[in-house]
Design a protein around this motif. Sequence first.
Motif, short mmCIF file in Angstrom:
data_model
loop_
_atom_site.label_atom_id
_atom_site.label_comp_id
_atom_site.label_asym_id
_atom_site.label_seq_id
_atom_site.Cartn_x
_atom_site.Cartn_y
_atom_site.Cartn_z
N LEU A 46 36.48 50.09 -1.39
CA LEU A 46 36.28 51.54 -1.44
C LEU A 46 36.12 52.13 -0.04
CD1 LEU A 46 33.97 51.68 -4.55
CD2 LEU A 46 36.27 52.67 -4.37
N ALA A 47 35.39 51.44 0.83
CA ALA A 47 35.20 51.95 2.20
C ALA A 47 36.54 52.09 2.91
CB ALA A 47 34.28 51.02 2.98
N VAL B 216 31.88 37.28 2.69
CA VAL B 216 32.58 38.09 3.70
C VAL B 216 34.07 37.78 3.66
CG1 VAL B 216 32.86 38.49 6.19
CG2 VAL B 216 30.56 38.41 5.18
N LEU B 217 34.41 36.50 3.61
CA LEU B 217 35.82 36.08 3.57
C LEU B 217 36.53 36.63 2.33
CD1 LEU B 217 35.25 32.44 4.83
CD2 LEU B 217 36.38 34.29 6.12
N SER B 218 35.83 36.61 1.19
CA SER B 218 36.40 37.14 -0.05
C SER B 218 36.70 38.63 0.08
CB SER B 218 35.42 36.90 -1.21
OG SER B 218 35.84 37.61 -2.36
N ALA B 219 35.72 39.38 0.61
CA ALA B 219 35.89 40.83 0.74
C ALA B 219 37.07 41.16 1.65
CB ALA B 219 34.60 41.46 1.27
N ILE B 220 37.20 40.42 2.74
CA ILE B 220 38.32 40.65 3.67
C ILE B 220 39.64 40.38 2.94
CG2 ILE B 220 39.47 39.84 5.77
CD1 ILE B 220 36.62 39.11 6.84
N ALA B 221 39.72 39.24 2.27
CA ALA B 221 40.98 38.82 1.64
C ALA B 221 41.44 39.77 0.54
CB ALA B 221 40.84 37.40 1.09
N CYS B 222 40.49 40.38 -0.20
CA CYS B 222 40.89 41.19 -1.36
C CYS B 222 40.77 42.69 -1.12
CB CYS B 222 40.13 40.77 -2.62
SG CYS B 222 38.42 41.32 -2.73
N HIS B 223 40.62 43.10 0.13
CA HIS B 223 40.35 44.53 0.38
C HIS B 223 41.54 45.44 0.10
CE1 HIS B 223 42.34 44.20 4.40
NE2 HIS B 223 42.49 45.51 4.25
N THR B 224 42.73 44.91 -0.03
CA THR B 224 43.92 45.74 -0.28
C THR B 224 44.28 45.81 -1.75
OG1 THR B 224 44.76 45.06 1.88
CG2 THR B 224 46.31 46.10 0.42
N ALA B 225 44.18 44.69 -2.45
CA ALA B 225 44.65 44.64 -3.84
C ALA B 225 43.52 44.50 -4.86
CB ALA B 225 45.62 43.47 -4.01
N GLY B 226 42.36 44.06 -4.41
CA GLY B 226 41.33 43.72 -5.37
C GLY B 226 41.64 42.36 -5.99
N LYS B 227 40.82 41.98 -6.96
CA LYS B 227 41.01 40.72 -7.69
C LYS B 227 40.06 40.73 -8.87
CE LYS B 227 37.63 37.95 -5.17
NZ LYS B 227 37.41 36.78 -4.33
N PRO B 228 40.33 39.90 -9.87
CA PRO B 228 39.36 39.79 -10.96
C PRO B 228 38.05 39.20 -10.44
CG PRO B 228 41.44 38.67 -11.50
CD PRO B 228 41.50 39.05 -10.06
N ASP C 77 31.69 50.87 -10.25
CA ASP C 77 32.81 50.43 -11.09
C ASP C 77 33.74 51.58 -11.47
OD1 ASP C 77 32.23 47.76 -10.97
OD2 ASP C 77 31.15 47.70 -12.88
N GLU C 78 33.18 52.74 -11.78
CA GLU C 78 34.04 53.90 -12.07
C GLU C 78 34.88 54.25 -10.84
OE1 GLU C 78 34.81 55.67 -14.83
OE2 GLU C 78 33.63 54.20 -15.92
N ALA C 79 34.25 54.17 -9.67
CA ALA C 79 34.98 54.43 -8.42
C ALA C 79 36.09 53.41 -8.22
CB ALA C 79 34.03 54.44 -7.24
N MET C 80 35.80 52.14 -8.53
CA MET C 80 36.83 51.10 -8.40
C MET C 80 37.99 51.35 -9.35
SD MET C 80 36.58 48.87 -6.01
CE MET C 80 37.92 47.86 -6.64
N LEU C 81 37.70 51.74 -10.59
CA LEU C 81 38.78 52.04 -11.54
C LEU C 81 39.64 53.19 -11.03
CD1 LEU C 81 36.89 51.69 -14.94
CD2 LEU C 81 38.62 50.13 -14.02
N ALA C 82 38.99 54.24 -10.53
CA ALA C 82 39.73 55.39 -9.99
C ALA C 82 40.54 54.98 -8.76
CB ALA C 82 38.76 56.52 -9.64
N ALA C 83 39.95 54.17 -7.90
CA ALA C 83 40.64 53.73 -6.68
C ALA C 83 41.85 52.85 -7.01
CB ALA C 83 39.67 52.97 -5.78
N LEU C 84 41.67 51.93 -7.95
CA LEU C 84 42.78 51.05 -8.34
C LEU C 84 43.88 51.85 -9.04
CD1 LEU C 84 40.67 48.00 -9.48
CD2 LEU C 84 42.45 47.92 -7.71
N GLU C 85 43.50 52.82 -9.86
CA GLU C 85 44.51 53.69 -10.48
C GLU C 85 45.31 54.42 -9.42
OE1 GLU C 85 43.11 56.52 -13.40
OE2 GLU C 85 42.12 54.93 -14.54
#
Length: 192
Positions: free
Chosen positions: A126-127, A103-115, A151-159
């Motif tokens: 995505l939500a 949960v802490l990880s998801a909160i921390a990376c919800h704006t930029a993502g991370k490897p 994953d395709e959605a994540m690629l599109a979202a990050l783009e």
Amino acid sequence: MDLKEAKELVRSRLSDKRYEHTINVKKMAVKLAKHYDVDQEQAALAALLHDAAKEMDKDQMRALMAQYPQYAQGGEERPAPVWHGVCAAILARTQWGVTDEAVLSAIACHTAGKPGMTKLDKVLYLADMTSAERDWDGVEKLRKLEMKDLDEAMLAALEQTNGFVCSQGKPLDPMSKAAYEDILAHRAQNTK
């Protein structure tokens, strides 16, 4: 912290508009979690807390990251728009009794993502981008894609996010670029 406590906490910390967004993100996160066999309670809690630090001022966020450098994930070195996720995770961990690392990880990376994003990390990212009140060009396409392939959605979202940040002439968080490259690499590896 249970979901009721989290909801009360964010209601007391956020403007009406930000609270409405938070509730919409929770609904979308639970929908995606159900679809991708991710723990719905974790998704709901992460979604409720994801913007809990959004309305803190920069000096407060800077001080919080300085107080807890072990959790600040690069803190001030990163662009200011990602600070609120990092700070919400710090507050959840240090003041609100959240011990679930996922949960802490998801909160921390919800704006930029991370490897190395987990399914829960991706669900919250995505939500946040596709919650009901979002109306940016392409959001409907992303809403359809996120129900087909995470994953395709994540690629599109990050783009989308990275393109928007760059078009504004703002600095891109290195984590966003790294998250994109990481998902691409995993996709390439899985198609071999």
